[in-house]
Write a protein that holds these residues in place. Sequence first.
Motif, short mmCIF file in Angstrom:
data_model
loop_
_atom_site.label_atom_id
_atom_site.label_comp_id
_atom_site.label_asym_id
_atom_site.label_seq_id
_atom_site.Cartn_x
_atom_site.Cartn_y
_atom_site.Cartn_z
N ASN A 34 6.02 5.18 2.18
CA ASN A 34 5.18 4.01 1.93
C ASN A 34 3.74 4.38 1.63
OD1 ASN A 34 6.83 1.52 2.18
ND2 ASN A 34 7.35 2.40 4.15
N LEU A 35 3.26 5.45 2.24
CA LEU A 35 1.92 5.95 1.88
C LEU A 35 1.92 6.37 0.42
CD1 LEU A 35 -0.94 6.93 2.58
CD2 LEU A 35 0.08 9.13 3.24
N ARG A 36 2.96 7.07 0.00
CA ARG A 36 3.07 7.49 -1.39
C ARG A 36 3.10 6.28 -2.33
NH1 ARG A 36 4.28 12.18 -3.84
NH2 ARG A 36 4.80 13.21 -1.86
N GLU A 68 -2.74 -3.42 -1.52
CA GLU A 68 -1.53 -2.60 -1.61
C GLU A 68 -0.55 -2.77 -0.45
OE1 GLU A 68 -4.79 -0.24 -3.80
OE2 GLU A 68 -4.63 -1.39 -1.94
N ALA A 69 -1.06 -3.06 0.75
CA ALA A 69 -0.20 -3.12 1.93
C ALA A 69 0.79 -4.27 1.85
CB ALA A 69 -1.05 -3.26 3.20
N PHE A 228 -0.40 -13.84 8.00
CA PHE A 228 -0.44 -12.42 8.34
C PHE A 228 -1.78 -11.83 7.93
CE2 PHE A 228 4.23 -12.26 6.71
CZ PHE A 228 4.67 -13.00 7.80
N ASP A 229 -2.12 -10.72 8.55
CA ASP A 229 -3.25 -9.89 8.11
C ASP A 229 -2.76 -9.00 6.98
OD1 ASP A 229 -5.34 -8.16 7.71
OD2 ASP A 229 -5.31 -7.29 9.72
N GLY A 230 -3.18 -9.30 5.77
CA GLY A 230 -2.71 -8.57 4.61
C GLY A 230 -3.35 -7.21 4.41
N MET A 231 -4.31 -6.85 5.25
CA MET A 231 -4.95 -5.55 5.13
C MET A 231 -4.29 -4.50 6.02
SD MET A 231 -7.12 -6.46 2.89
CE MET A 231 -8.38 -5.20 2.64
N ASP A 232 -3.28 -4.90 6.76
CA ASP A 232 -2.61 -3.99 7.69
C ASP A 232 -1.13 -3.92 7.36
OD1 ASP A 232 -2.86 -2.55 10.54
OD2 ASP A 232 -1.01 -3.71 10.49
N ASP A 287 -10.11 -1.18 3.99
CA ASP A 287 -9.17 -0.57 3.05
C ASP A 287 -7.80 -0.33 3.71
OD1 ASP A 287 -7.71 1.08 1.33
OD2 ASP A 287 -9.49 2.17 0.66
N PRO A 288 -6.74 -0.97 3.22
CA PRO A 288 -5.43 -0.84 3.87
C PRO A 288 -4.87 0.58 3.82
CG PRO A 288 -5.23 -1.97 1.74
CD PRO A 288 -6.69 -1.88 2.06
#
Length: 343
Positions: A34-36, A68-69, A228-232, A287-288
Amino acid sequence: MARQTAGKASKQEGSSYDKEGLIRELGKERLLKNLRRMLRIRNFEVRAESAYQQGFVGGFFHSYIGQEAVQTAAIDVMGEKNWWITSYRCHALALLLGVHPNEIMAELYGRSTGNAQGRGGSMHLYSDRLLGGFGIVGGQVPVATGAAFTIKYKNIKDEVAVCFLGDGAVAQGAFHESLNLAALWDLPCIYVIENNQWGMGTKVDRALSVKRLAEEKAPGYGMNGYTFDGMDFFTCYDGFRKVHQEVLKTSKPVLVEVLTERFKGHSVSDPGLYRSKDELKACMAKDPIAHFKADLERAGYLDDALYKAIDHEEKEIVLQAMQFAEESPWPSPSVLEEGVFKE
């Protein structure tokens, strides 16, 4: 999952998930994947925007940087085997659904090797499960509702339709008509409002009459609403997992609001002068990808060297896509009318 409003009888729930437990559950391999994914989106958007500024890309260009998250978590939870529909900010979802960066970049460049043979450009990308990016604000919402109707009509039990839209689309009539039909017919659709705070250049609280878009709009249609918190990434993952399970079980629509913020203007041509430098700095501090990286480092799954290696690999993939697009042929004028319905 941050908050919930259930149907006509309101109730709220605080954040209740165990982040450390979720990290252990997902494991190193899956989280690095998921990081990729997020780094591929980030690198693609940065380089594609640069190509736009150099004149290689025409038309409009809407960056997903900062968000992106949200879609990364949604895809990881629900898998590709659903109907996915989104707005003109569609590069990320296409990448997540397996469309090759070469194919997307070539489409942005308007080349014949592109996703739509150079005819759609930045706002219109497709895959076997992506029903398109839509240039009309809210235009994707009825399409998603129709996809959910198809799932129900064919009695498919393990699929849902997932519709991403911006906060600006909430004021559109098509949004309300679609939610009304989905609720009336019990259609398995997850409507996700990616509230990035700005409908073009207008702050959301100056455009919409309610503060919590899902929690306050959903009860009007007898639907459940979640925020939801969309940055996490992990908050999104936990929330989408619960929502997905609910829709599969009930075959009823759900409305979700993810609170996020784009780091760029509405499009490349938007300088974003409606945000002060301090506001943008505070936004980018959330920044997520940076927070996801920090979470993986604390878990012992990632160090700086591995992060840089993955980021470099993804950068090279995107640079190769730019070279592929630049070297690809232009569409022939002889095929211009192919696929156009004519009586």
